[in-house]
Design a protein around this motif. Structure first.
Motif, PDB file in Angstrom:
ATOM      1  N   MET A   1       0.576  -1.112   0.058  1.00  0.00           N
ATOM      2  CA  MET A   1      -0.108  -0.273   0.170  1.00  0.00           C
ATOM      3  C   MET A   1       1.131   1.223  -0.005  1.00  0.00           C
ATOM      4  O   MET A   1       1.793   1.380   0.796  1.00  0.00           O
ATOM      5  N   GLN A   2       0.677   2.057  -0.744  1.00  0.00           N
ATOM      6  CA  GLN A   2       1.338   3.337  -1.061  1.00  0.00           C
ATOM      7  C   GLN A   2       1.026   4.286  -0.028  1.00  0.00           C
ATOM      8  O   GLN A   2      -0.425   4.570  -0.010  1.00  0.00           O
ATOM      9  N   GLU A   3       1.912   5.033   0.525  1.00  0.00           N
ATOM     10  CA  GLU A   3       1.711   6.008   1.531  1.00  0.00           C
ATOM     11  C   GLU A   3       1.091   7.629   0.843  1.00  0.00           C
ATOM     12  O   GLU A   3       1.822   7.725  -0.227  1.00  0.00           O
ATOM     13  N   THR A   4       0.056   7.964   1.208  1.00  0.00           N
ATOM     14  CA  THR A   4      -0.231   9.303   0.847  1.00  0.00           C
ATOM     15  C   THR A   4       0.266  10.339   1.553  1.00  0.00           C
ATOM     16  O   THR A   4       1.290  10.259   2.200  1.00  0.00           O
ATOM     17  N   GLU A   5       0.257  11.723   0.792  1.00  0.00           N
ATOM     18  CA  GLU A   5       0.917  12.494   1.206  1.00  0.00           C
ATOM     19  C   GLU A   5       0.552  13.085   2.540  1.00  0.00           C
ATOM     20  O   GLU A   5       1.398  13.330   3.212  1.00  0.00           O
ATOM     21  N   ARG A   6      -0.578  12.843   2.661  1.00  0.00           N
ATOM     22  CA  ARG A   6      -1.437  13.018   4.124  1.00  0.00           C
ATOM     23  C   ARG A   6      -0.540  12.308   5.278  1.00  0.00           C
ATOM     24  O   ARG A   6       0.003  12.730   6.363  1.00  0.00           O
TER      25      ARG A   6
ATOM     26  N   ARG B   1      11.802  10.287  11.798  1.00  0.00           N
ATOM     27  CA  ARG B   1      13.019  10.577  10.855  1.00  0.00           C
ATOM     28  C   ARG B   1      13.213   9.881   9.645  1.00  0.00           C
ATOM     29  O   ARG B   1      13.624  10.264   8.455  1.00  0.00           O
ATOM     30  N   GLU B   2      12.577   8.446   9.636  1.00  0.00           N
ATOM     31  CA  GLU B   2      12.571   7.820   8.320  1.00  0.00           C
ATOM     32  C   GLU B   2      11.467   8.306   7.242  1.00  0.00           C
ATOM     33  O   GLU B   2      11.803   8.342   6.163  1.00  0.00           O
ATOM     34  N   ALA B   3      10.736   9.164   7.700  1.00  0.00           N
ATOM     35  CA  ALA B   3       9.749   9.789   6.936  1.00  0.00           C
ATOM     36  C   ALA B   3      10.395  10.826   6.147  1.00  0.00           C
ATOM     37  O   ALA B   3       9.979  11.243   5.194  1.00  0.00           O
ATOM     38  N   LEU B   4      11.229  11.462   6.834  1.00  0.00           N
ATOM     39  CA  LEU B   4      11.941  12.505   6.131  1.00  0.00           C
ATOM     40  C   LEU B   4      12.748  11.880   4.894  1.00  0.00           C
ATOM     41  O   LEU B   4      12.817  12.474   3.720  1.00  0.00           O
ATOM     42  N   ARG B   5      13.299  10.820   5.073  1.00  0.00           N
ATOM     43  CA  ARG B   5      13.972  10.078   4.008  1.00  0.00           C
ATOM     44  C   ARG B   5      13.285   9.914   2.893  1.00  0.00           C
ATOM     45  O   ARG B   5      13.385   9.974   1.615  1.00  0.00           O
ATOM     46  N   ARG B   6      12.112   9.147   3.161  1.00  0.00           N
ATOM     47  CA  ARG B   6      10.898   8.869   2.064  1.00  0.00           C
ATOM     48  C   ARG B   6      10.414  10.193   1.580  1.00  0.00           C
ATOM     49  O   ARG B   6      10.230   9.932   0.258  1.00  0.00           O
ATOM     50  N   LEU B   7      10.250  11.442   2.170  1.00  0.00           N
ATOM     51  CA  LEU B   7      10.117  12.330   1.610  1.00  0.00           C
ATOM     52  C   LEU B   7      11.011  12.940   0.663  1.00  0.00           C
ATOM     53  O   LEU B   7      10.806  13.127  -0.770  1.00  0.00           O
ATOM     54  N   TYR B   8      12.229  12.763   0.770  1.00  0.00           N
ATOM     55  CA  TYR B   8      13.294  13.045  -0.038  1.00  0.00           C
ATOM     56  C   TYR B   8      13.381  11.974  -1.294  1.00  0.00           C
ATOM     57  O   TYR B   8      13.608  12.453  -2.416  1.00  0.00           O
ATOM     58  N   GLU B   9      13.064  10.894  -0.958  1.00  0.00           N
ATOM     59  CA  GLU B   9      13.337   9.779  -2.052  1.00  0.00           C
ATOM     60  C   GLU B   9      12.027  10.185  -2.993  1.00  0.00           C
ATOM     61  O   GLU B   9      12.193  10.128  -4.259  1.00  0.00           O
ATOM     62  N   GLN B  10      10.809  10.553  -2.510  1.00  0.00           N
ATOM     63  CA  GLN B  10       9.796  10.721  -3.263  1.00  0.00           C
ATOM     64  C   GLN B  10       9.826  11.895  -4.029  1.00  0.00           C
ATOM     65  O   GLN B  10       9.040  12.032  -5.370  1.00  0.00           O
ATOM     66  N   TYR B  11      10.483  13.131  -3.659  1.00  0.00           N
ATOM     67  CA  TYR B  11      10.301  14.435  -4.251  1.00  0.00           C
ATOM     68  C   TYR B  11      11.583  14.908  -4.633  1.00  0.00           C
ATOM     69  O   TYR B  11      11.386  15.965  -5.443  1.00  0.00           O
ATOM     70  N   SER B  12      12.780  14.089  -4.496  1.00  0.00           N
ATOM     71  CA  SER B  12      13.947  15.107  -4.931  1.00  0.00           C
ATOM     72  C   SER B  12      14.056  15.030  -6.443  1.00  0.00           C
ATOM     73  O   SER B  12      14.614  15.861  -6.969  1.00  0.00           O
ATOM     74  N   ARG B  13      13.654  14.157  -7.228  1.00  0.00           N
ATOM     75  CA  ARG B  13      13.547  13.917  -8.647  1.00  0.00           C
ATOM     76  C   ARG B  13      12.740  15.238  -9.215  1.00  0.00           C
ATOM     77  O   ARG B  13      13.048  15.693 -10.139  1.00  0.00           O
ATOM     78  N   TYR B  14      11.486  15.071  -8.883  1.00  0.00           N
ATOM     79  CA  TYR B  14      10.378  16.297  -9.091  1.00  0.00           C
ATOM     80  C   TYR B  14      11.196  17.669  -8.713  1.00  0.00           C
ATOM     81  O   TYR B  14      11.386  18.465  -9.558  1.00  0.00           O
TER      82      TYR B  14
ATOM     83  N   LEU C   1       1.369  18.739  -0.920  1.00  0.00           N
ATOM     84  CA  LEU C   1       2.708  18.682  -0.495  1.00  0.00           C
ATOM     85  C   LEU C   1       3.617  18.743  -1.860  1.00  0.00           C
ATOM     86  O   LEU C   1       4.606  19.395  -1.736  1.00  0.00           O
ATOM     87  N   ARG C   2       3.192  18.090  -2.982  1.00  0.00           N
ATOM     88  CA  ARG C   2       3.975  18.274  -4.306  1.00  0.00           C
ATOM     89  C   ARG C   2       4.022  19.611  -4.605  1.00  0.00           C
ATOM     90  O   ARG C   2       4.956  20.198  -5.069  1.00  0.00           O
TER      91      ARG C   2
ATOM     92  N   ALA D   1       7.301  22.227  -4.999  1.00  0.00           N
ATOM     93  CA  ALA D   1       7.417  23.027  -6.305  1.00  0.00           C
ATOM     94  C   ALA D   1       7.743  24.420  -5.984  1.00  0.00           C
ATOM     95  O   ALA D   1       8.768  25.331  -6.556  1.00  0.00           O
ATOM     96  N   LYS D   2       7.079  24.964  -5.186  1.00  0.00           N
ATOM     97  CA  LYS D   2       6.946  26.379  -4.722  1.00  0.00           C
ATOM     98  C   LYS D   2       8.357  26.650  -4.041  1.00  0.00           C
ATOM     99  O   LYS D   2       8.850  27.486  -4.364  1.00  0.00           O
ATOM    100  N   ILE D   3       8.862  25.879  -3.050  1.00  0.00           N
ATOM    101  CA  ILE D   3      10.098  26.131  -2.473  1.00  0.00           C
ATOM    102  C   ILE D   3      11.099  26.029  -3.474  1.00  0.00           C
ATOM    103  O   ILE D   3      12.031  26.792  -3.459  1.00  0.00           O
ATOM    104  N   THR D   4      11.168  24.848  -4.394  1.00  0.00           N
ATOM    105  CA  THR D   4      12.128  24.811  -5.175  1.00  0.00           C
ATOM    106  C   THR D   4      12.229  25.895  -6.050  1.00  0.00           C
ATOM    107  O   THR D   4      13.327  26.566  -6.490  1.00  0.00           O
ATOM    108  N   THR D   5      11.054  26.557  -6.731  1.00  0.00           N
ATOM    109  CA  THR D   5      10.835  27.557  -7.475  1.00  0.00           C
ATOM    110  C   THR D   5      11.713  28.854  -6.937  1.00  0.00           C
ATOM    111  O   THR D   5      12.479  29.286  -7.445  1.00  0.00           O
ATOM    112  N   ASN D   6      11.226  29.153  -5.503  1.00  0.00           N
ATOM    113  CA  ASN D   6      11.988  30.392  -4.854  1.00  0.00           C
ATOM    114  C   ASN D   6      13.492  30.131  -4.585  1.00  0.00           C
ATOM    115  O   ASN D   6      14.053  30.858  -5.016  1.00  0.00           O
ATOM    116  N   ARG D   7      13.758  28.762  -4.325  1.00  0.00           N
ATOM    117  CA  ARG D   7      15.381  28.490  -4.279  1.00  0.00           C
ATOM    118  C   ARG D   7      16.014  29.006  -5.680  1.00  0.00           C
ATOM    119  O   ARG D   7      17.121  29.430  -5.719  1.00  0.00           O
ATOM    120  N   ALA D   8      15.423  28.407  -6.480  1.00  0.00           N
ATOM    121  CA  ALA D   8      16.070  28.524  -8.073  1.00  0.00           C
ATOM    122  C   ALA D   8      16.179  30.115  -8.316  1.00  0.00           C
ATOM    123  O   ALA D   8      17.023  30.481  -8.855  1.00  0.00           O
TER     124      ALA D   8
END
Length: 183
Positions: free
Chosen positions: A1-6, A17-30, A71-72, A76-83
């Motif tokens: 079962m896939q974890e939802t954003e919520r 702390r493991e959820a932080l790693r999952r967040l990175y794995e899920q959204y770093s390519r995006y 969350l996605r 995107a907003k934070i990435t855009t602002n950093r860029a």
């Protein structure tokens, strides 16, 4: 079962702390894709993604979940602002309110669906820097010209004219591409 954003956000905010790693794995390519739409060098984009996740990790406690996709969008907003911050810091954001008068003819509507996505992406990458940034913020970041103007410190009409110019340039590139494919 896939974890939802919520579920992911709730786990992070509960101190998992493991959820932080999952967040990175899920959204770093995006985040990398979002970053590359603004800066074109991979190394620069990697730095931006790193800054993005530092920012995310320090502010995720105050993130307010507003439904699937929020969350996605936040990433995107934070990435855009950093860029954009990176572009400013490196003096690569220069907009002129008066655009040079280039001869770019009005084109008939070019059938977008006839151009493969990777070819279209390459065409967008070849746009002048300012036009490319505005196209990406407006078309892919779904920002209004008013939001773009506020974010970039330009006039709304400058954003609109840059976007219009970019559309004409893209239409010319698509027409050239389609003509070359018919030969």
């Amino acid at each position: 079962m896939q974890e939802t954003e919520r579920q992911l956000v709730e786990a992070i905010q509960a101190g998992d702390r493991e959820a932080l790693r999952r967040l990175y794995e899920q959204y770093s390519r995006y985040a990398m894709g979002v970053s590359l739409r603004i800066v074109t060098e991979r190394e620069d984009a990697l730095d931006i993604v790193q800054d993005t996740f530092v920012s995310i990790l320090t502010t995720v406690g105050s993130f307010e979940y507003r439904g699937e996709g929020s969350l996605r969008n936040w990433v995107a907003k934070i990435t855009t602002n950093r860029a954009l911050d990176w572009m400013r810091e490196h003096d690569r954001l220069q907009f002129a309110d008066q655009l040079p008068d280039e001869t770019v003819e009005e084109e008939d509507e070019t059938p977008l669906e006839e151009v493969p996505p990777d070819i279209l992406s390459g065409m967008i990458d070849r746009l002048p820097r300012t036009s490319r940034i505005i196209v990406n913020l407006h078309a892919f970041g779904q920002m209004s010209h008013k939001e773009i103007a506020r974010q970039l410190g330009i006039h709304e009409k400058t954003s609109m004219s840059q976007f219009s110019r970019a559309k004409r340039l893209l239409a010319m590139m698509m027409k050239e591409y389609l003509n070359s494919q018919r030969i």
